[in-house]
Design an enzyme around this catalytic site. Sequence first.
Site, PDB file in Angstrom:
ATOM      1  N   ASP A   1       0.841  -1.189   0.000  1.00 24.37           N
ATOM      2  CA  ASP A   1       0.000   0.000   0.000  1.00 24.37           C
ATOM      3  C   ASP A   1       0.884   1.249   0.000  1.00 24.37           C
ATOM      4  O   ASP A   1       2.064   1.189   0.353  1.00 24.37           O
ATOM      5  CB  ASP A   1      -0.901  -0.032   1.239  1.00 24.37           C
ATOM      6  CG  ASP A   1      -1.701   1.241   1.413  1.00 24.37           C
ATOM      7  OD1 ASP A   1      -2.379   1.649   0.455  1.00 24.37           O
ATOM      8  OD2 ASP A   1      -1.628   1.833   2.514  1.00 24.37           O
TER       9      ASP A   1
ATOM     10  N   LYS B   1      -8.346  -4.489  -4.362  1.00 24.46           N
ATOM     11  CA  LYS B   1      -6.916  -4.783  -4.368  1.00 24.46           C
ATOM     12  C   LYS B   1      -6.673  -6.293  -4.370  1.00 24.46           C
ATOM     13  O   LYS B   1      -5.733  -6.783  -4.995  1.00 24.46           O
ATOM     14  CB  LYS B   1      -6.235  -4.137  -3.157  1.00 24.46           C
ATOM     15  CG  LYS B   1      -6.189  -2.617  -3.187  1.00 24.46           C
ATOM     16  CD  LYS B   1      -5.375  -2.075  -2.020  1.00 24.46           C
ATOM     17  CE  LYS B   1      -5.331  -0.560  -2.017  1.00 24.46           C
ATOM     18  NZ  LYS B   1      -4.469  -0.012  -0.941  1.00 24.46           N
TER      19      LYS B   1
ATOM     20  N   SER C   1      -4.982   0.226   6.119  1.00 27.17           N
ATOM     21  CA  SER C   1      -6.364   0.697   6.136  1.00 27.17           C
ATOM     22  C   SER C   1      -7.329  -0.371   5.641  1.00 27.17           C
ATOM     23  O   SER C   1      -6.909  -1.351   4.996  1.00 27.17           O
ATOM     24  CB  SER C   1      -6.506   1.959   5.283  1.00 27.17           C
ATOM     25  OG  SER C   1      -5.782   3.033   5.849  1.00 27.17           O
TER      26      SER C   1
ATOM     27  N   ASP D   1      -0.203   5.213   0.856  1.00 27.15           N
ATOM     28  CA  ASP D   1      -0.403   6.162   1.949  1.00 27.15           C
ATOM     29  C   ASP D   1      -0.536   5.437   3.290  1.00 27.15           C
ATOM     30  O   ASP D   1      -1.296   4.480   3.423  1.00 27.15           O
ATOM     31  CB  ASP D   1      -1.653   6.998   1.701  1.00 27.15           C
ATOM     32  CG  ASP D   1      -1.474   7.941   0.526  1.00 27.15           C
ATOM     33  OD1 ASP D   1      -0.804   8.978   0.707  1.00 27.15           O
ATOM     34  OD2 ASP D   1      -1.977   7.634  -0.574  1.00 27.15           O
TER      35      ASP D   1
ATOM     36  N   HIS E   1      12.211  -8.942   6.803  1.00 29.27           N
ATOM     37  CA  HIS E   1      11.666 -10.109   7.513  1.00 29.27           C
ATOM     38  C   HIS E   1      11.370 -11.248   6.544  1.00 29.27           C
ATOM     39  O   HIS E   1      11.707 -12.410   6.805  1.00 29.27           O
ATOM     40  CB  HIS E   1      10.405  -9.670   8.261  1.00 29.27           C
ATOM     41  CG  HIS E   1       9.614 -10.795   8.859  1.00 29.27           C
ATOM     42  ND1 HIS E   1       9.955 -11.389  10.056  1.00 29.27           N
ATOM     43  CD2 HIS E   1       8.489 -11.427   8.428  1.00 29.27           C
ATOM     44  CE1 HIS E   1       9.062 -12.337  10.332  1.00 29.27           C
ATOM     45  NE2 HIS E   1       8.181 -12.384   9.359  1.00 29.27           N
TER      46      HIS E   1
END
Length: 284
Positions: A7, A212, A236, A9, A281
Amino acid sequence: MKMIAIDLDGTLLNNESEISEENLQAIQRAQQEGVEIVVATGRAEFDVREVFADTGLNTWVIGANGATIHTPEGKLFDSVPIQPNDAEEILSWLEAEDYYYEVFSDDAILTPENGRDLLYIELDRIKTANPDANIAELEHSLAKQFGQSGFKKVPSYREIMQSGQPLYNVLAFSFEKEKRDKGWKKFEGYEDLTLVSSGIHNFELEHKDASKGIALEKLAAHFGFSLRDTAAIGDSPNDLSMLNVAGHRAAMANARDSVLEASDFVTKTNDDHGVAHAISHWLT
């Protein structure tokens, strides 16, 4: 790991709407190791390219909350526009109810000429009614919303509809919770629409087959990747669809509760290079 969807923002961008050097280097490292990087955002693709202008980044872009997919070269790969009758109903209602709104087309963010005035009126109303409100934070949200590129002001939604161009995403923005709740209640039962939120002051509408998650599935199929070998990072509710289909899921430390609950790994905040931490990670 074969593909990572990120993502923009609140995730890749820090609170100053910048990409940190740490995040940039982590993405470049992943690309050098053969991982496909996909930026998945509610923003328009042309606005994403503007954000990337001085970074050297070149990625696939899932834009308009999944309604468009563009190649790293900027070519439209797939799109799912809102049906014209649905778009007209949405826009006529928002305009009649005095909402600020944005509509994404192929090359512009269409917005009413008086739209910004509506938000400044809301802001003044809050200042008067609640002197203790964090006005600086609200003004920062406003500056961020208006900081996108590609705006084109129109006198009315009728001009948008008369153009006949494909419309991919409608965003409504308001500082007033009752107003946002009214809009959410209006559209939540529409079977042909996807209703999501990418921030605390907005709600967004796309075609029911645009999200998405659906876009990430399309790209995995295009490359022949198993979804087990994909990852997604978000903050979000509009990121939930891709988090739910990806094999590996990371939430930003600044994520909303629903995103934290849907993830199997919590990385650092967007101001603390959380994307770089998540990529490291997964790669190690």
